[in-house]
Design a protein around this motif. Structure first.
Motif, PDB file in Angstrom:
ATOM      1  N   SER A  85       2.230   8.649   3.097  1.00  0.00           N
ATOM      2  CA  SER A  85       2.960   7.397   2.962  1.00  0.00           C
ATOM      3  C   SER A  85       2.874   6.545   4.223  1.00  0.00           C
ATOM      4  O   SER A  85       3.220   5.377   4.212  1.00  0.00           O
ATOM      5  CB  SER A  85       4.421   7.716   2.677  1.00  0.00           C
ATOM      6  OG  SER A  85       4.887   8.596   3.681  1.00  0.00           O
ATOM      7  N   GLY A  86       2.407   7.144   5.308  1.00  0.00           N
ATOM      8  CA  GLY A  86       2.363   6.389   6.566  1.00  0.00           C
ATOM      9  C   GLY A  86       3.741   6.229   7.190  1.00  0.00           C
ATOM     10  O   GLY A  86       3.971   5.382   8.037  1.00  0.00           O
ATOM     11  N   LEU A  87       4.686   7.078   6.754  1.00  0.00           N
ATOM     12  CA  LEU A  87       6.057   6.987   7.287  1.00  0.00           C
ATOM     13  C   LEU A  87       6.349   8.057   8.320  1.00  0.00           C
ATOM     14  O   LEU A  87       7.148   7.857   9.235  1.00  0.00           O
ATOM     15  CB  LEU A  87       7.072   7.178   6.150  1.00  0.00           C
ATOM     16  CG  LEU A  87       7.363   5.998   5.260  1.00  0.00           C
ATOM     17  CD1 LEU A  87       8.491   6.344   4.309  1.00  0.00           C
ATOM     18  CD2 LEU A  87       7.738   4.794   6.090  1.00  0.00           C
ATOM     19  N   GLY A  88       5.668   9.208   8.165  1.00  0.00           N
ATOM     20  CA  GLY A  88       6.010  10.395   8.947  1.00  0.00           C
ATOM     21  C   GLY A  88       6.091  10.154  10.440  1.00  0.00           C
ATOM     22  O   GLY A  88       7.118  10.445  11.064  1.00  0.00           O
ATOM     23  N   LEU A  89       5.021   9.633  11.030  1.00  0.00           N
ATOM     24  CA  LEU A  89       4.998   9.484  12.483  1.00  0.00           C
ATOM     25  C   LEU A  89       5.954   8.404  12.965  1.00  0.00           C
ATOM     26  O   LEU A  89       6.493   8.483  14.064  1.00  0.00           O
ATOM     27  CB  LEU A  89       3.573   9.208  12.977  1.00  0.00           C
ATOM     28  CG  LEU A  89       2.622  10.397  12.906  1.00  0.00           C
ATOM     29  CD1 LEU A  89       1.226   9.998  13.372  1.00  0.00           C
ATOM     30  CD2 LEU A  89       3.141  11.549  13.753  1.00  0.00           C
ATOM     31  N   GLU A  99       0.833  -1.185   0.000  1.00  0.00           N
ATOM     32  CA  GLU A  99       0.000   0.000   0.000  1.00  0.00           C
ATOM     33  C   GLU A  99       0.881   1.253   0.000  1.00  0.00           C
ATOM     34  O   GLU A  99       0.599   2.224  -0.681  1.00  0.00           O
ATOM     35  CB  GLU A  99      -0.865  -0.017   1.250  1.00  0.00           C
ATOM     36  CG  GLU A  99      -2.181   0.706   1.065  1.00  0.00           C
ATOM     37  CD  GLU A  99      -2.957   0.666   2.361  1.00  0.00           C
ATOM     38  OE1 GLU A  99      -3.272  -0.449   2.804  1.00  0.00           O
ATOM     39  OE2 GLU A  99      -3.214   1.740   2.919  1.00  0.00           O
ATOM     40  N   PHE A 100       1.993   1.168   0.754  1.00  0.00           N
ATOM     41  CA  PHE A 100       2.947   2.276   0.833  1.00  0.00           C
ATOM     42  C   PHE A 100       3.493   2.599  -0.559  1.00  0.00           C
ATOM     43  O   PHE A 100       3.533   3.749  -0.976  1.00  0.00           O
ATOM     44  CB  PHE A 100       4.086   1.901   1.781  1.00  0.00           C
ATOM     45  CG  PHE A 100       5.307   2.754   1.630  1.00  0.00           C
ATOM     46  CD1 PHE A 100       5.310   4.047   2.107  1.00  0.00           C
ATOM     47  CD2 PHE A 100       6.435   2.265   1.004  1.00  0.00           C
ATOM     48  CE1 PHE A 100       6.427   4.844   1.968  1.00  0.00           C
ATOM     49  CE2 PHE A 100       7.557   3.054   0.855  1.00  0.00           C
ATOM     50  CZ  PHE A 100       7.547   4.348   1.333  1.00  0.00           C
ATOM     51  N   GLN A 105       4.984   1.737  11.317  1.00  0.00           N
ATOM     52  CA  GLN A 105       5.468   1.911   9.960  1.00  0.00           C
ATOM     53  C   GLN A 105       4.329   1.694   8.948  1.00  0.00           C
ATOM     54  O   GLN A 105       3.616   0.687   9.048  1.00  0.00           O
ATOM     55  CB  GLN A 105       6.501   0.812   9.758  1.00  0.00           C
ATOM     56  CG  GLN A 105       7.586   1.119   8.819  1.00  0.00           C
ATOM     57  CD  GLN A 105       8.607  -0.019   8.888  1.00  0.00           C
ATOM     58  OE1 GLN A 105       8.658  -0.768   9.822  1.00  0.00           O
ATOM     59  NE2 GLN A 105       9.397  -0.140   7.864  1.00  0.00           N
ATOM     60  N   PHE A 106       4.175   2.589   8.020  1.00  0.00           N
ATOM     61  CA  PHE A 106       3.211   2.508   6.910  1.00  0.00           C
ATOM     62  C   PHE A 106       1.748   2.599   7.324  1.00  0.00           C
ATOM     63  O   PHE A 106       0.862   2.478   6.500  1.00  0.00           O
ATOM     64  CB  PHE A 106       3.378   1.210   6.098  1.00  0.00           C
ATOM     65  CG  PHE A 106       4.767   0.961   5.614  1.00  0.00           C
ATOM     66  CD1 PHE A 106       5.436   1.922   4.872  1.00  0.00           C
ATOM     67  CD2 PHE A 106       5.420  -0.220   5.900  1.00  0.00           C
ATOM     68  CE1 PHE A 106       6.716   1.700   4.428  1.00  0.00           C
ATOM     69  CE2 PHE A 106       6.699  -0.454   5.462  1.00  0.00           C
ATOM     70  CZ  PHE A 106       7.363   0.510   4.723  1.00  0.00           C
ATOM     71  N   TYR A 107       1.473   2.775   8.642  1.00  0.00           N
ATOM     72  CA  TYR A 107       0.071   2.776   9.046  1.00  0.00           C
ATOM     73  C   TYR A 107      -0.624   4.077   8.676  1.00  0.00           C
ATOM     74  O   TYR A 107      -0.116   5.161   8.911  1.00  0.00           O
ATOM     75  CB  TYR A 107      -0.067   2.546  10.565  1.00  0.00           C
ATOM     76  CG  TYR A 107      -1.500   2.306  10.961  1.00  0.00           C
ATOM     77  CD1 TYR A 107      -2.061   1.043  10.853  1.00  0.00           C
ATOM     78  CD2 TYR A 107      -2.306   3.358  11.395  1.00  0.00           C
ATOM     79  CE1 TYR A 107      -3.381   0.820  11.182  1.00  0.00           C
ATOM     80  CE2 TYR A 107      -3.634   3.145  11.724  1.00  0.00           C
ATOM     81  CZ  TYR A 107      -4.161   1.885  11.611  1.00  0.00           C
ATOM     82  OH  TYR A 107      -5.471   1.680  11.938  1.00  0.00           O
TER      83      TYR A 107
END
Ligand code: ADP
Length: 261
Positions: A223-227, A37-38, A207-209
């Protein structure tokens, strides 16, 4: 009788082992799904600015733009979209470097009372384009921590980006606060946006969530990477990151730095 206990114990171990493997396989499958999905999210994120750049450049080259003002507008868009692309690429590079634990930090004594407002000033154009009212206040003096200036900037940009993306439709407000909590300095970033349900608060740092329910979250690209990046960076600082949120009211993300002794 002892044999019976032994057999029971062994069977229990086998069942536990089996469950352990099962849970791990499920985790792997979930991660694989999130990763694919990412890739599709990132491709989408990259495609939009690229398409805009090439479209505006082509229009300019074909000399279809008549007024100087329009020309300037098009060039500005090209510049802004290039910056966006660079940001996306940097984030991915940072992330893969972090994954391999190769991101080098330079820790130095930093006064967050100075650094945070400085970073916010450098983000003025960004905040302006996101149409947000951003306020800063400090409730601690001193606010000295050991930190990597670039990392602090990366983290704040991430949180502010999210506060804009998942912010209110109108009257977006962001409050950045510095507080002291026993032996920690907290940097709080509060928005009045869509908020995060208690269930999702547990996963947003994974990660990726990405939260997929609800309209607004769906529309916002990411992208779900930031946090996850923020979480790793805070860990490297010997601190942590947390969230408080009420769906429909807003979220507060908190960077917790150990105070410098
Ligand atoms: P993304 O690239 O999707 O924004 P992040 O890791 O930054 O990735 O955030 C993960 C998810 O957490 C987002 O997809 C969004 O659903 C949720 N989220 C993050 N920040 C906020 C916020 N300020 N308000 C509401 N939801 C948020």
């Amino acid at each position: 009788r002892r044999d019976n206990y032994l057999i029971l114990g062994m069977s229990l171990l086998v069942v536990l082992g089996f469950l352990f493997v099962l849970v791990n396989i499920r985790k792997e499958i979930k991660l694989a799904a999130l990763k694919s999905e990412f890739v599709s999210n990132v491709s989408h994120e990259i495609r939009t600015p690229l398409a805009l750049i090439s479209m505006y450049a082509e229009t300019l080259l074909l000399k279809r733009v008549k007024t100087e003002q329009k020309k300037e507008e098009y060039l500005l868009t090209i510049q802004q979209e290039s910056i966006r692309l660079t940001d996306i690429v940097n984030r991915i590079l940072n992330f893969s470097r972090l994954e391999k634990n190769r991101l080098a930090y330079t820790f130095e004594t930093v006064d967050l009372n100075k650094l945070v407002p400085h970073i916010l000033t450098s983000l003025q154009a960004h905040l302006h384009s996101g149409q947000v009212d951003c306020r800063f206040s400090s409730h601690t003096e001193p606010a000295t921590v050991l930190a990597d200036t670039e990392a602090v900037k990366d983290m704040l940009v991430n949180l502010i980006d999210n506060a804009i993306k998942y912010g209110a439709d109108h009257d977006k407000k962001i409050e950045v606060r510095l507080l002291r909590k026993s032996k920690q300095i907290w940097v709080e970033v509060e928005d009045n946006g869509i908020g995060i349900s208690a269930k999702n608060q547990r996963y947003v740092f994974d990660q990726f969530y990405r939260v997929t329910e609800g309209d607004l979250a769906h529309k916002a690209k990411g992208s779900g990477l930031g946090l996850n990046l923020v979480k790793r960076m805070m860990k490297a600082h010997g601190g942590s990151v947390a969230v408080r949120s009420k769906p429909g009211e807003g979220s507060t993300f908190i960077l917790k730095f150990p105070m410098k002794k």
